[in-house]
Design a protein around this motif. Sequence first.
Motif, short mmCIF file in Angstrom:
data_model
loop_
_atom_site.label_atom_id
_atom_site.label_comp_id
_atom_site.label_asym_id
_atom_site.label_seq_id
_atom_site.Cartn_x
_atom_site.Cartn_y
_atom_site.Cartn_z
N ILE A 107 22.09 14.10 17.84
CA ILE A 107 21.29 12.99 18.34
C ILE A 107 20.18 13.47 19.28
CG2 ILE A 107 22.97 12.49 20.18
CD1 ILE A 107 22.31 9.51 19.74
N LYS A 108 20.47 14.49 20.07
CA LYS A 108 19.47 15.03 21.00
C LYS A 108 18.25 15.55 20.26
CE LYS A 108 22.73 16.92 24.17
NZ LYS A 108 23.47 18.16 24.39
N LEU A 128 16.22 12.74 18.90
CA LEU A 128 15.43 12.08 19.95
C LEU A 128 14.15 12.86 20.22
CD1 LEU A 128 15.12 9.81 22.05
CD2 LEU A 128 16.36 11.24 23.66
N LYS A 129 14.28 14.18 20.27
CA LYS A 129 13.09 15.01 20.51
C LYS A 129 12.03 14.76 19.43
CE LYS A 129 15.02 19.07 22.65
NZ LYS A 129 15.31 20.47 22.40
N ALA A 144 10.76 10.91 19.38
CA ALA A 144 9.97 10.50 20.55
C ALA A 144 8.63 11.19 20.48
CB ALA A 144 10.69 10.87 21.85
N LYS A 176 4.80 9.07 20.39
CA LYS A 176 4.14 9.00 21.70
C LYS A 176 2.66 8.67 21.64
CE LYS A 176 3.28 13.94 22.14
NZ LYS A 176 3.83 15.17 22.72
N LEU A 236 11.72 2.83 25.90
CA LEU A 236 12.15 3.96 25.07
C LEU A 236 11.34 3.87 23.78
CD1 LEU A 236 14.14 6.26 24.23
CD2 LEU A 236 15.64 4.46 23.39
N LYS A 237 10.26 4.65 23.74
CA LYS A 237 9.35 4.54 22.61
C LYS A 237 9.71 5.59 21.56
CE LYS A 237 5.03 4.29 23.85
NZ LYS A 237 3.66 4.77 24.19
N TYR A 271 23.01 3.43 21.11
CA TYR A 271 23.66 4.30 22.09
C TYR A 271 22.66 4.78 23.14
CZ TYR A 271 25.96 8.49 23.93
OH TYR A 271 26.49 9.45 24.75
N ILE A 272 21.52 5.26 22.69
CA ILE A 272 20.53 5.77 23.65
C ILE A 272 19.96 4.62 24.48
CG2 ILE A 272 18.39 7.07 23.95
CD1 ILE A 272 18.90 8.40 21.27
N ASN A 331 22.56 3.27 27.05
CA ASN A 331 22.84 4.24 28.12
C ASN A 331 21.63 4.47 29.03
OD1 ASN A 331 25.58 5.46 28.30
ND2 ASN A 331 25.25 5.58 26.09
N PHE A 332 20.46 4.49 28.48
CA PHE A 332 19.25 4.62 29.30
C PHE A 332 19.05 3.36 30.14
CE2 PHE A 332 16.44 8.03 26.99
CZ PHE A 332 17.47 8.94 27.13
N TYR A 333 19.30 2.23 29.53
CA TYR A 333 19.05 0.97 30.22
C TYR A 333 19.96 0.79 31.43
CZ TYR A 333 17.70 -3.89 30.82
OH TYR A 333 17.20 -5.06 31.34
N TYR A 354 16.65 3.76 33.47
CA TYR A 354 15.55 4.64 33.07
C TYR A 354 14.45 3.83 32.39
CZ TYR A 354 19.13 8.42 33.18
OH TYR A 354 20.11 9.30 33.52
#
Lengths: 247, 402
Positions: free
Chosen positions: B3-4, B7-8, B11, B15, B53-54, B88-89, B92-94, B98
């Motif tokens: 997942i990491k 995300l990279k 995102a 951007k 979270l864009k 999930y992201i 957890n960010f919310y 963040y």
Amino acid sequence: MNNIYLYQDDFISLLNLINYLLKNKIKPDNIKPQTYQPTLLDEVINLKIPHNPKIIQFIIEISNSKIFNILYYVYLSNNENKELIIYYFCLNLLKYRTNIIYMRNLKCVDKALKISKYVGNEAHRLKGFVRFKKLEHDIYYAEIAPENNVLFLLSKHFKRRLKNEYWLIKDVKRKIISIYDKKEFYLIEEENFQMHNLKVAQDELDISKMWKEFYNIVAIKERHNERCRMNFMPKKYWKYIIEMSDE
Amino acid sequence: MEIKEKLKILADSAKYDASCSSSGSTRKGDLGNASFSGICHSFSADGRCISLLKILLTNCCIYDCKYCLNRKSNNIKRAIFTPEEICYITINFYKRNYIEGLFLSSGIIKNPDYTMELIIKTITLLRQKYHFGGYIHAKAIPGCSQYLLKKLGLLVDRLSANIELPTENGIKLLAPNKNFANTEKIMGYVKNNKSSKFVPAGQSTQMIIGATKESDLDIMQKSENMYNNFQLKRVFYSAYVPVNKDNLLPTLEKPPLVREHRLYQADWLLRYYGFKTKDLLDQNHHNFNLLIDPKASWALNHLDEFPKDVNSCSYYDLLKVPGIGVTSAKRIMSSRKHFKITFKDLKSMGVVLKRAKYFITCNGKYFMDRTYFNKNFIEANLVLEDKPANTQQRKQLSLFNE
Ligand code: SF4
């Protein structure tokens, strides 16, 4: 000698004292909380004025709740002369009533409006900048060190936003903690609160790492603009913003 | 793929969309709420506000828009999020504060409807399983069916479709699979159905600046036309960042940031100051002066209408004065009933005096000898005053202050 009038360190006491001074046509050199350390030139006066919450209604009746809020925000500020500014504002309030907010040619009004805006802006900024860490037992914990005493304003915000979570926000500068129990929040002095050694939750590191990576990736390098970032997110806040603190 | 890693990738490819605003909605949920004025949670190293979270749902795409990193012909790493991963992201960010919510866009996989269905599935999960009440901005995929638009619009706070370029010719050249008609169909649908339940925060769009030869006049005319026809909340202008090499694309050293800034200023004049594109640009002036902001430029070309006296001129006259904004104009209007305003008072009302002073009088008084009231003198001073690099910040503010 300077006549310094003292109030119990809360907003209602301050308003009651100012009301008393205005009624008796007393012009103070300054007004300070009980914790004030007098200098040799000060004459400290401690009046016993009953604590009367009705003063709030009184102010709202002669003006409106927006003007009351301005006074409250000034009270929350870190301005050294905030009590005197509130005093002079109230003095003029009796004369101008709701029109007072247009009287920017009066120094106390100009100052009060600016200070209350400054406090409101800081509270708004921090609504974004607060960073919670998840601890064991799903408790969310954040630390802040604002210029002004905005913890109450922030707590109102997070009470709505994270209403089904347990959270704590600590104002490191003022040593107060706001504790939310999924129903209401309470502001407590740090010394009256036992923080057991709670460890961070096990997914905390992973999530915060993902966030930091996200943060770094979304910057467009061709548009790099450090000054602009600094303007919007001043350095004084970085310590408690995880994506900035160990940059 | 982890997942990491996803995300990279997703995102990074999302951007370049300029919009990150989170305002205009009052939604409430079990987890989270929207803040009507919007909240910035962080600022990236380019000074842009991070509010949402864009991300893209996927950077796979069947289209080949020349200016886009994700175009089919680029040989890059591709990824696709599952709906659960996005939830999930986001959650957890919310909860850690963040972000203010999610901005979900996507490359087009298989076809527009299939892509829309994936977006809808993700957001349904967020709203219904996780009871997420934070802000969601979703991109509608041009060419999708209407019933999908309807479904998505009921789940999100903002729905938008990017017009991408100011003219149909530009689109033909750089985004051959797209056209105005499909994008405007979405805009029309959103406009006609907007309510407190359907896209409550309204719609926005984006144009890329400097990837094609169109002039500022073309751009502003398109914006004006869209504001009028579709009641857009915002048009975002995104200085073209050269991510691809293609002989159809210009070779730019740096993205045209000053130009972008001038367009935002002009856009502001259209929305809040009663200006029309034709006041600002015409056949002889296709592009904005980069040295001086559009309002000051206008004022210098209409110097015979100045100076205005702040104690007696109309609200709309005040708005025409460089250095006086909507807030300060309102303050002047309400204060001058109570006392005669002087130059000193103007300062405390938030007027940028170093710009405004050339165009006003207070009770008939000019700030200096009247013989200096001439175009060359004022223009020289304003140019010195206006360093676009410094004013960049003001534009950034306007990105989320709708
Ligand atoms: S449709 Fe065009 S702009 Fe959108 S992701 Fe695909 S190639 Fe890029």
